[in-house]
Design an enzyme around this catalytic site. Sequence first.
Site, short mmCIF file in Angstrom:
data_model
loop_
_atom_site.label_atom_id
_atom_site.label_comp_id
_atom_site.label_asym_id
_atom_site.label_seq_id
_atom_site.Cartn_x
_atom_site.Cartn_y
_atom_site.Cartn_z
N GLY A 11 42.67 -49.58 -14.69
CA GLY A 11 43.18 -49.65 -16.07
C GLY A 11 44.69 -49.89 -16.05
N GLY A 115 45.17 -46.93 -9.12
CA GLY A 115 44.82 -45.51 -9.10
C GLY A 115 43.85 -45.23 -7.97
N GLY A 117 40.61 -45.38 -7.62
CA GLY A 117 39.57 -46.38 -7.34
C GLY A 117 40.12 -47.55 -6.53
CB ILE A 139 48.21 -43.11 -18.59
CG1 ILE A 139 46.72 -43.14 -18.92
CG2 ILE A 139 48.86 -44.44 -18.80
CD1 ILE A 139 46.44 -43.24 -20.41
CG ASP A 140 43.80 -40.36 -16.85
OD1 ASP A 140 44.29 -40.66 -17.95
OD2 ASP A 140 42.60 -40.52 -16.58
CG MET A 182 42.76 -42.27 -22.73
SD MET A 182 43.18 -43.84 -22.00
CE MET A 182 42.18 -44.95 -23.00
NE ARG A 184 36.96 -42.02 -16.73
CZ ARG A 184 35.80 -42.38 -17.28
NH1 ARG A 184 34.68 -41.82 -16.89
NH2 ARG A 184 35.76 -43.32 -18.20
CD GLU A 235 39.09 -40.30 -21.69
OE1 GLU A 235 38.72 -41.14 -22.51
OE2 GLU A 235 39.54 -40.58 -20.57
CD GLN A 287 46.24 -41.38 -25.05
OE1 GLN A 287 46.32 -40.30 -24.48
NE2 GLN A 287 45.09 -41.85 -25.50
O1 F6P Z 1 42.09 -43.97 -15.95
C1 F6P Z 1 42.83 -43.96 -17.10
C2 F6P Z 1 41.98 -43.92 -18.31
O2 F6P Z 1 42.94 -43.92 -19.29
C3 F6P Z 1 40.99 -42.77 -18.48
O3 F6P Z 1 41.56 -41.60 -19.00
C4 F6P Z 1 39.98 -43.37 -19.40
O4 F6P Z 1 38.74 -42.71 -19.32
C5 F6P Z 1 39.91 -44.77 -18.94
O5 F6P Z 1 41.19 -45.09 -18.48
C6 F6P Z 1 39.43 -45.74 -19.99
O6 F6P Z 1 39.47 -47.02 -19.48
P1 F6P Z 1 38.82 -48.32 -20.15
O7 F6P Z 1 38.59 -48.04 -21.59
O8 F6P Z 1 39.83 -49.38 -19.92
O9 F6P Z 1 37.58 -48.57 -19.40
#
Ligand code: F6P
Length: 361
Positions: A11, A115, A117, A139-140, A182, A184, A235, A287
Amino acid sequence: MKRIGVLTGGGDCPGLNAVIRAVVKGAVIKRGWEVFGIEDGFDGLLDDQKIRPLTLEDVRGILPRGGTILGTTNRGNPFSFPMEEDGKVTLVDLSDRVVANIKKHRIEALVVIGGEGSLKIALELMGKGISIVGVPKTIDNDLLETDVTFGYNTALETATDALDKLHSTAESHHRVMVMEVMGRYAGWIALESGIAGGADVILIPEIPFDIQYICHAVDARRKRGNRFSIIVVAEGAFPRSGERVVKSGAGKTQAVERLGGIGDYVAREIGTCLDMDTRVTVLGHLQRGGSPSTFDRCLASRFGIKAIELIENGEFGKMVCLKGRAIKAVSIENAIKELKLVDPDGEMVRSAEELGIIFGR
Ligand code: F6P
């Protein structure tokens, strides 16, 4: 002359362009190296058309710009790439094609800005003989081995600013305002923006919450004369008796499930048990967007230069990081062993609790 490649994976987040710019400047100005930009993360290494020279001219003016001029994806993994044939999707290992393409373009080393991944994929490619250095982004802020990732500070500013704005309307209408941010697996954004934005309740994935307890706390505030409440929920937060709220599941073309909806759940429950007016704001991708903060511009620039120094010194398999106020390097392997989560009994949560903030436990 050395020739290096740079890609952004996963992301996006504010500050990616600042790293790309620093990588190009560090490589070209002092060292006279050539830089190739790879478009759309690792996907770009599967396609000749997506590998292009990056010059000083290409990175002019991008420092304050959000997003990434190279493009990115949080789906592509060349070791397990979704291919569609006759309407059926199968996962195929295309890593040999990636390696062949890197060699064909005579790219001697790769800067992977990503990140957890993307850094995992980077490590697998190292196993196939590719020289890589990593730059931590998200950002997490959930990457181990660095005090902070770039992008996090800007996201925090966005979330805190939104909380300030929600405060005035909550107070005017005597409402319970729930803001979903956000986060996860890690609740850093919710926790720090919640403290900075004066939230009354903060809900994070690391502390499963009791909804009855939250209703009770909001009611107690009301009885003390506070006719509004502000709740920040990550989230990935979930009730003690339930599970994370998922919008759509993971599949062959989507590595992880899409989260979203916990804010609605919290607002609905409070509305039902307290008969109070509730509203939900999902901050979402705001964000991830926008111009990076001063802190993130500076951190991202220092990270980019450090990445070039690592390549120069042949220190591959390392990720640049911030420790205290110093830029250092750690092994990618250690950085991706597990995620950096909020300590439920740590100083930050304890301080928040002493400020009267409720975590629902
Ligand atoms: O990894 C960062 C993040 O902002 C997570 O908090 C969130 O779940 C994810 O990206 C959402 O990513 P996308 O909507 O781009 O798949």
